[in-house]
Design a protein around this motif. Structure first.
Motif, PDB file in Angstrom:
ATOM      1  N   TYR A  33       0.612  -1.137   0.022  1.00  0.00           N
ATOM      2  CA  TYR A  33       0.191  -0.070   0.033  1.00  0.00           C
ATOM      3  C   TYR A  33       0.804   1.139  -0.013  1.00  0.00           C
ATOM      4  O   TYR A  33       0.211   2.324   0.283  1.00  0.00           O
ATOM      5  CB  TYR A  33      -0.975   0.164   1.182  1.00  0.00           C
ATOM      6  N   SER A  75      -5.506   0.512  -5.761  1.00  0.00           N
ATOM      7  CA  SER A  75      -5.606   0.933  -4.277  1.00  0.00           C
ATOM      8  C   SER A  75      -6.390  -0.153  -3.595  1.00  0.00           C
ATOM      9  O   SER A  75      -7.582  -0.470  -4.340  1.00  0.00           O
ATOM     10  CB  SER A  75      -6.218   2.403  -4.046  1.00  0.00           C
ATOM     11  N   THR A  93      -9.459   6.197   1.436  1.00  0.00           N
ATOM     12  CA  THR A  93     -10.413   5.974   0.249  1.00  0.00           C
ATOM     13  C   THR A  93     -11.824   6.907   0.463  1.00  0.00           C
ATOM     14  O   THR A  93     -12.392   6.934  -0.458  1.00  0.00           O
ATOM     15  CB  THR A  93     -10.639   4.733  -0.190  1.00  0.00           C
TER      16      THR A  93
END
Length: 135
Positions: A33, A75, A93
């Motif tokens: 990530y 993502s 997000t």
């Protein structure tokens, strides 16, 4: 248009947002990530829905335990955990400011060696349920 819209009573999340920071790097790899941290919030799976763009998700795993990523940018959007009972939504997000704030650091034993945790939140070597804080 975002790749996917996720909804819960608390927030709406859209894909292709930033994943700015979190406290989990085990068992996952922080390279997955792109940061030393990954904040997430858990919600009951029955309170969570993908309301738009579900066909644009990359899902890795099984029905009761998987990660969902944006097919466009990769993502991490959310993870289904605990035998499918909960969803961990990556806070980076969310398009809305999350109503909650971090409450602890978990898996600090695997944090990047160059990163110093500079707040007063409790720190746990593994998951908080696995034992008392290490600091």
């Amino acid at each position: 248009m975002p790749a996917a819209t996720l909804s819960s009573p608390e927030n709406t999340a859209t894909a292709c947002g930033l994943l700015p920071n979190c406290d989990v790097s085990l068992p996952s790899d922080p390279r997955s990530y792109g940061d030393e941290l990954k904040p997430f919030a858990g919600i009951g799976r029955n309170k969570f829905a993908v309301t738009d763009g579900g066909d644009q998700l990359l899902v890795f795993g099984e029905e009761l335990a998987h990660d969902a990523r944006c097919a466009k940018c990769g993502s991490l959007l959310y993870s289904v955990v605990r035998d499918g009972a909960y969803v961990h939504v990556t806070l980076g997000t969310l398009t809305d400011d999350p109503a909650i704030r971090p409450s602890e650091h978990i898996f600090v034993r695997s944090k990047a060696s160059w990163f110093t945790i500079a707040d007063d939140l409790p720190q746990y070597s593994a998951h908080a349920a696995d034992g008392p804080p290490v600091s």
